[in-house]
Design an enzyme around this catalytic site. Structure first.
Site, PDB file in Angstrom:
ATOM      1  CG  ASP A  38     -46.895  60.011 -18.090  1.00 48.85           C
ATOM      2  OD1 ASP A  38     -46.987  59.503 -19.216  1.00 48.85           O
ATOM      3  OD2 ASP A  38     -46.542  61.195 -17.890  1.00 48.85           O
TER       4      ASP A  38
ATOM      5  CG  ASP B   1     -44.663  60.130 -13.390  1.00 45.57           C
ATOM      6  OD1 ASP B   1     -45.705  60.210 -14.056  1.00 45.57           O
ATOM      7  OD2 ASP B   1     -43.609  60.714 -13.704  1.00 45.57           O
TER       8      ASP B   1
ATOM      9  CD1 TRP C 140     -40.116  64.957 -20.728  1.00 44.12           C
ATOM     10  CD2 TRP C 140     -39.986  66.909 -21.802  1.00 44.12           C
ATOM     11  NE1 TRP C 140     -41.055  65.779 -20.186  1.00 44.12           N
ATOM     12  CE2 TRP C 140     -40.993  67.000 -20.832  1.00 44.12           C
ATOM     13  CE3 TRP C 140     -39.733  68.020 -22.615  1.00 44.12           C
ATOM     14  CZ2 TRP C 140     -41.751  68.146 -20.630  1.00 44.12           C
ATOM     15  CZ3 TRP C 140     -40.498  69.171 -22.422  1.00 44.12           C
ATOM     16  CH2 TRP C 140     -41.485  69.222 -21.432  1.00 44.12           C
TER      17      TRP C 140
ATOM     18  CD  GLU D 245     -44.853  62.675 -25.689  1.00 41.26           C
ATOM     19  OE1 GLU D 245     -43.929  63.485 -25.845  1.00 41.26           O
ATOM     20  OE2 GLU D 245     -45.440  62.525 -24.609  1.00 41.26           O
ATOM     21  CG  ASP D 246     -47.630  66.021 -24.675  1.00 44.39           C
ATOM     22  OD1 ASP D 246     -46.743  66.382 -25.470  1.00 44.39           O
ATOM     23  OD2 ASP D 246     -47.770  66.538 -23.541  1.00 44.39           O
TER      24      ASP D 246
ATOM     25  CG  MET E 216     -45.874  63.206 -11.796  1.00 48.88           C
ATOM     26  SD  MET E 216     -45.328  64.241 -13.155  1.00 48.88           S
ATOM     27  CE  MET E 216     -43.805  64.846 -12.476  1.00 48.88           C
TER      28      MET E 216
ATOM     29  CG  HIS F 170     -39.963  62.089 -12.115  1.00 48.06           C
ATOM     30  ND1 HIS F 170     -39.418  62.637 -13.249  1.00 48.06           N
ATOM     31  CD2 HIS F 170     -41.306  62.116 -12.285  1.00 48.06           C
ATOM     32  CE1 HIS F 170     -40.395  62.961 -14.079  1.00 48.06           C
ATOM     33  NE2 HIS F 170     -41.552  62.664 -13.508  1.00 48.06           N
TER      34      HIS F 170
ATOM     35  NE  ARG G 235     -37.393  65.955 -18.288  1.00 50.31           N
ATOM     36  CZ  ARG G 235     -37.744  67.226 -18.433  1.00 50.31           C
ATOM     37  NH1 ARG G 235     -36.962  68.071 -19.050  1.00 50.31           N
ATOM     38  NH2 ARG G 235     -38.889  67.652 -18.000  1.00 50.31           N
TER      39      ARG G 235
END
Ligand code: UD2
Ligand code: MN
Length: 369
Positions: free
Chosen positions: A213, A215, A275, A278-279, A305, A308, A310
């Protein structure tokens, strides 16, 4: 009497002449020897020059003004000199535990981070974000793949912190930012598949892929961005989860798979739009193929992180819960073998390669599976 004197004088003269000749010969021999050494010396330099041309990042210099600066001395064994012939020096393999790691790092996201500053701090990184250690030969070539859209601010921090870390880890690496074109729903895993294929087009030598990622920054440089004999999950203790693994099967954030491991699971799913999920699907693929996930020590796997909101085009995927129940069925048809996309632009920036790609949009009705 004078004849006798003349004869002696002649003999003396001849002896002197012979001595001179001998002297001259010795001088010539010595001259050529020194000249040969000079030649070897210079050809060693030019050999280094050509190594630089091949592995441009080898021209790196240590910049001690930046944070996390590397100590100038590598602590590695001296490279044997190329004497007597003009051969290219063979660098020793990079050590398993790189010398000069710092350990725990101070990571903060408040100071301004203009890209020009990050470029100035990383003169050793070559166009496209490529780097090769100058003093040893790494066992792997690592492609770092970042799924991306509209996060330039995060990317600058990521580059600022990660380049010095990866350099200290003595990695041969390249950074690939896979930028989703347009404003349709985001698809992280599909972008990662694209990154795998496109990085290999850039350099077929890549044999380790780190998916990160934009971030997430590691808080400890002993968290080595390398591949092992099992897929690896790096981001195991994030500040946002109270520095704990949120659940046993968590595989988000930063992970790494060798080329063989990635192909074994047919890459990542392409059908997770928006969102989440997938992981978990990737975790399922790894488990279903009988592999085990390796993780760093909990103290070393800490991450920060960048805070931020969404993104409005990365809304939670409502199908994610049912989809992750069906990985066994979907992973054969949906993966690296079925990814369709169009590359719109490849641009080699000083600290990364940007690949802008059209990955399409989610189907208007849910696909089978
Ligand atoms: C979590 C996971 C992430 C992924 C995601 C679900 C962590 C730390 N990370 O991320 O790995 O599983 O949930 O899909 O738990 N991105 C963009 N632009 C966007 C949207 C996303 O560049 O508009 C990229 C960027 O690299 C970002 C990543 O996708 O870091 C994950 O998206 P996120 O940061 O919005 O979601 P987050 O933090 O919940
Ligand atoms: Mn995030």
């Amino acid at each position: 009497m004078s004849r006798l004197l003349g004869g002696t004088l002649e003999r003396v003269c001849k002896a002197v002449l012979l001595l001179c000749l001998l002297h001259f010969l010795v001088a010539v021999i010595l001259y050529f020897d020194v000249y040969a050494q000079h030649l070897a010396f210079f050809s060693r330099f030019s050999a280094r020059g050509s190594t630089r041309a091949l592995h441009p990042a080898a021209s790196s210099t240590t910049n001690c003004s930046r944070p996390n600066a590397t100590a100038p001395s590598s602590g590695l064994p001296e490279v044997p000199s190329a004497r007597p012939g003009p051969t290219v020096p063979v660098l020793p393999p990079c050590p398993d535990l790189p010398p000069g790691l710092v350990g725990r790092l101070l990571i903060e996201f408040t100071s301004p981070m203009p890209l020009e500053r990050v470029q100035r701090e990383n003169p050793g990184v070559l166009l496209g974000g490529r780097y090769t250690p100058p003093d040893c030969t790494p066992a792997q070539t690592v492609a770092v793949i970042i799924p991306f859209r509209h996060r330039e601010h995060h990317l600058r921090y990521w580059l600022h912190y990660l380049h010095p870390i990866l350099r200290r880890q003595r990695l041969r690496y390249g950074i690939y930012v896979i930028n989703q074109h347009g404003e349709d729903t985001f698809n992280r895993a599909k972008l990662l598949n694209v990154g795998f294929l496109e990085a290999l087009k850039e350099d077929a030598a890549y044999d380790c892929f780190i998916f990160s990622d934009v971030d997430l920054v590691p808080m400890d440089d002993r968290n080595l961005y390398r591949c092992g004999d099992q897929p690896r999950h790096f981001a195991i203790a994030m500040d946002k989860f109270g520095f704990r693994l949120p659940y046993a099967g968590y595989f988000g954030g930063v992970s790494g798979l060798s080329k063989a491991q990635f192909l074994r699971i047919n890459g990542f799913p392409n059908e997770y739009w928006g969102w989440g999920g997938e992981d978990d699907d990737i975790f399922n693929r790894i488990s279903l193929t009988g592999m085990k996930i390796s993780r760093p020590d909990i103290r070393i796997g800490r991450y920060r992180m960048i805070k931020h909101d969404r993104d409005k085009h990365n809304e939670p995927n409502p199908q994610r819960f049912t989809k992750i129940q069906n990985t066994k069925l979907t992973m054969k048809r949906d993966g690296i073998g079925s990814v369709r996309y169009q590359v719109l632009e490849v641009s080699r920036q000083p600290l990364f390669t940007n690949i802008t790609v059209d990955i399409g949009r989610p189907p208007s009705w849910p696909p089978r599976g």
